[in-house]
Design an enzyme around this catalytic site. Structure first.
Site, PDB file in Angstrom:
ATOM      1  N   GLU A  65      -1.076 -39.720   2.693  1.00  0.00           N
ATOM      2  CA  GLU A  65      -1.773 -39.126   3.825  1.00  0.00           C
ATOM      3  C   GLU A  65      -2.830 -40.040   4.439  1.00  0.00           C
ATOM      4  O   GLU A  65      -3.056 -39.997   5.653  1.00  0.00           O
ATOM      5  CB  GLU A  65      -2.438 -37.800   3.397  1.00  0.00           C
ATOM      6  N   SER A 445      -6.745  28.653 -13.002  1.00  0.00           N
ATOM      7  CA  SER A 445      -7.543  29.093 -14.149  1.00  0.00           C
ATOM      8  C   SER A 445      -8.299  27.970 -14.843  1.00  0.00           C
ATOM      9  O   SER A 445      -9.176  28.240 -15.673  1.00  0.00           O
ATOM     10  CB  SER A 445      -6.646  29.800 -15.163  1.00  0.00           C
TER      11      SER A 445
END
Length: 833
Positions: A65, A445
């Site tokens: 690069e 309940s």
């Protein structure tokens, strides 16, 4: 050049911005013991320091690069002139001349378009970056930010994505392959374009050899290495997607949508991965059992086998159906009377009649078709169905289907409300709706213990007599009934709760007052707006979630203290600086508002009570100490009352507020123990074979919801089953048959090997007040028996049963909750008709 610089310089980032170049790091969520639970973020970044990058990998990038990286000041003049000449002659910026610094400038601050203006900005910005940052800083940022395909940003992420390795584990060939990606991540991708990628890799290796950064032997060895890249996903150590989504939403709320996924937050949760696994298995097992009881709904899809010419095409088609809750998609290839052959993933399996005989046709929640007589009655070639493996060693499979019924399971540590496990449905991929926290349902309940506790706090006892018989409510046409339509006449509160007698609950609520009961319930954490201000509250017509119910039931488990459920313990930034630490109230001994928790070092790491040594069975045995007892061996002027630790420092937490006094707490828990020993949940006592469990079933009208909320001194667990569209579960599908088995299966796994641990009984509590051993003594009844007689009893007004005030029992703890902090102890008439 000066004119260009003067024009573009104001448009470039200033020095401060350049020093704040951000690497986008995903959000990571962990279990309480540090296992990775989830990761969120578009960028799979794994930032590393330049010193931790292997030399060969660093050289591979530099050689291909920017070979003159350490020689230029951000711009390679020869390369730039070559690119400008190309633009002038062709009108196209096809020649690349970007240095590493220029690439970093573009990736950090500019768009990726190829035009002259952008190139000029890139050049000027690169020069400015070189003046601001060191070469090491630039290279480190570049290696961490560069896009390398497949959502991988940075070299560490690429190593994990393509090879499942850390940087130091990469071979030279693999390093060169990664270094070849910045030029064109798609074109040179070793997964998408392996041939081009190999050409690029070999070119980079040759370049490294030419620059004498590798030896001929290293070059030849790497050249001979095949392409070993494969797609590697982030490996998750735990599976709790519903909790992960709860955390994700919380982080977005705290830090904003953009920051949540890019700033690299580390979030540590209360989740126990082992307990979570048990929760998933228990919930799925129960939902599958319910679903199978109601019949087979047919194939998930139908394919024309002649359209799929090869087995590979069949597999490709099957791959579009996700695996849900360990139910695998399968394609029926052939089916006859005795067996069917199916394609499952990469293998073929055979289903015999034994594997499909359950599959009677589903007609409605209460009706099924005739039992199948042959395999071909159920399966046809081309059917896409679900199968489940029951024996891996023998490769045994059975026909299954994804349940349409919903369910949730929540388990908390009652000492502080820490969520240890949560399942909000059968499978998160199938439905992201979290029924544990988002499904507002009636508790039925299972809400009754709140009403009974309110009555006990007002002076009733488990031995108080209330009539179980039809009731007339002046000015109302409401005619409540018991489940099954049976009545047993005068009965004790203990037996009424154990057998879940509706009419007793209604009489009890009317006696203590609806407003008082609502005030009392809000102390448990129920929002007032979700509590109906009428007598139906006694039957559980409030609106709540499984998480709310688990939090409320923690009060019963921990001795009567209000704790808040929570699931995040700590949030750190990407550098592990602590941004938040949870400081929810803890249960501890003494009258104090600060609780200091000492960490135990001799406790096993996977103990359910937690690494912080929580113990909820008795405050006097707890390792949580009040402020007043922390420094009892010091002189009076150095006591904790003076030193007073600050919340959040050195293990100091707010002390949980007591909302049930010890008498009321012990009474209601002993009554709820009866539920699991001889009441509607007696199966729990028989199956688990232990006395330190308690809870309450809950079934709503038409069996639309089935609950079981239960606990031991160290664990609170709530199981719920129901349809999202409020459809009926079916005849006989009560809490006892649907939710309770899930709870039992889970608690059996969690409590296995744990010694039984009882709640501490108040010394001044009389046995007569507890009404124990009710099965061994005759029940007191009115001479006019109510059972199945239809005889009603006229309810006395509250004025007729108004209790007279008496002095509190000496030494007893003050009665808790609302509406007064210390309600008076009162006498209740022996019979309340």
């Amino acid at each position: 050049m000066f004119a260009l610089y003067s024009h573009y310089s104001p448009q470039l980032p200033d020095e401060a911005e350049l020093r704040k170049i951000d690497i986008q790091v995903p959000l990571r969520i962990y279990t309480r013991d540090g296992e990775l639970l989830a990761e969120y973020g578009e960028h799979r970044s794994r930032p590393v320091k330049l010193g931790d990058v292997p030399e060969k990998l660093k050289l591979a990038f530099l050689d291909i690069e920017d070979a003159r990286f350490y020689d230029h000041q951000g711009v390679d003049i020869k390369g730039v002139l070559r690119a400008l000449r190309s633009v002038a002659s062709t009108g196209s910026a096809s020649q690349g001349a970007s240095t590493i610094t220029m690439q970093l400038a573009r990736n950090s601050f500019l768009d990726s378009g190829k035009n002259l203006e952008r190139k000029l900005k890139e050049t000027l910005l690169a020069i400015k970056m070189e003046q601001t940052l060191s070469k090491s800083q630039i290279l480190e940022l570049y290696l961490n930010k560069i896009y390398l395909g497949n959502r991988a940003y940075g070299i560490a992420s690429a190593a994990e994505t393509y090879y499942g390795k850390t940087l130091d584990e990469l071979t030279l060939a693999q390093s060169a392959m990664i270094a070849g990606l910045p030029k064109a991540p798609s074109r040179y991708n070793p997964l998408a374009n392996p041939e081009r990628a190999m050409i690029r890799r070999n070119y980079i290796l040759k370049r490294m050899l030419e620059l004498q950064h590798i030896t001929p032997l290293e070059y030849q060895t790497a050249l001979n290495e095949p392409n070993t890249a494969k797609r590697h996903k982030t490996e998750l150590d735990a599976d709790a997607p519903y909790l992960a989504e709860m955390v994700r939403a919380d982080i977005v709320k705290r830090f904003g949508e953009e920051n949540a996924y890019t700033q690299g937050y580390h979030v540590y949760t209360t989740l126990n991965s082992d307990i979570q696994k048990e929760a998933a298995e228990s919930l799925r097992k129960s939902l599958l059992a319910y679903d199978q009881r109601h019949g087979y709904r047919g194939p998930e899809d139908k394919l024309v086998l002649s359209d799929l010419k090869t087995e590979d095409e069949m597999r490709d088609k099957l791959s579009s159906y996700p695996v849900l809750g360990e139910l695998y998609p399968a394609l029926v290839l052939t089916a006859d009377a005795s067996a069917a052959e199916l394609l499952v993933g990469e293998t073929r399996v055979t289903l015999t009649f034994e594997a499909v005989k359950w599959a009677r046709e589903f007609k409605s929640e209460d009706r099924r078709g005739a039992a199948p007589k042959r395999v071909s009655d159920v399966l046809k070639a081309g059917d896409v169905v679900r199968v489940r493996q029951t024996d891996k060693e023998k490769n045994t499979w059975v026909l299954s289907q994804v349940p349409t019924v919903g369910g949730a399971l929540v388990s908390l540590d009652p000492s502080d409300g820490a969520v240890r496990a949560v399942m909000g449905g059968f499978d998160f991929q199938h439905s992201k709706f979290n029924r544990a926290t988002q499904a507002m349902r009636q508790p039925g309940s299972s809400f009754k213990p709140i009403v009974y506790a309110a009555a006990l706090a007002k002076g009733f006892t488990p031995a108080s007599i209330v009539n179980d018989a039809p009731i007339d409510i002046p000015g109302s046409t409401w005619k409540p009934e018991n489940f099954g339509g049976r009545y047993i006449g005068p009965t004790t509160l203990r037996e009424a709760l154990s057998k879940s007698r509706n009419l007793v609950s209604i009489r009890l609520l009317r006696s203590i007052g609806v407003n008082y009961a609502i005030d009392f319930a809000t102390e448990f954490g129920f929002p007032r707006e979700n509590l109906p201000p009428n007598l139906t509250l006694a039957l559980g017509t409030a609106m709540t979630t499984p998480m709310e119910m688990a939090t409320a039931y923690a009060v019963f488990a921990n001795g009567g203290y209000k704790v808040d459920s929570y699931f995040i313990t700590k949030i750190e930034d990407r550098n592990h600086k602590v941004l938040f630490e949870e400081t929810s109230p803890r249960v501890c001994a003494g009258e104090t508002d600060v609780c200091v928790i000492e960490k135990q070092t001799d406790q096993p790491a996977d103990a359910y009570e937690g690494k912080d040594g929580k113990n909820t069975a008795g405050a006097d045995k707890s390792d949580k100490k009040s402020v007043d007892s922390v420094a009892s061996d010091k002189p009076i002027w150095e006591t904790a009352a003076v030193e007073r630790p600050k919340i959040g420092e050195n293990g100091a937490y707010p002390a949980a507020k007591r909302i049930l006094d010890n008498r009321t707490h012990y009474q209601i828990v002993s009554m709820m123990q009866d539920v699991t020993q001889s009441g509607t949940a007696a199966r729990a006592g028989r199956s688990l074979n232990r006395k330190d469990i308690a809870g309450k079933t809950g079934t709503t009208n038409d069996q639309k919801d089935a609950w079981f909320c239960g606990f031991s001194p160290n664990v609170v667990t709530v199981a719920w089953v129901g349809f999202d569209d409020m459809s009926k579960l079916g005849e006989g599908e009560t809490a006892t048959n649907v939710a309770l088995p899930m709870w039992i299966d889970f608690m059996h796994r969690v409590l296995k090997g744990e010694p039984s641990k009882e709640w501490e009984k108040p010394v001044d509590l009389k046995e007569a007040d507890l009404d124990l051993n009710t099965e061994d003594k005759p029940r007191r009844r009115s001479t006019a028996r109510a059972e199945n007689s239809g005889v009603g009893f006229q309810y006395k007004s509250e004025r007729d049963i108004a209790p007279r005030q008496v002095a509190p029992t000496s030494g007893s703890a003050p009665r808790a909750p609302a509406p007064q902090r210390t309600p008076e102890r009162v006498e209740i008439p022996e019979q309340l008709f």
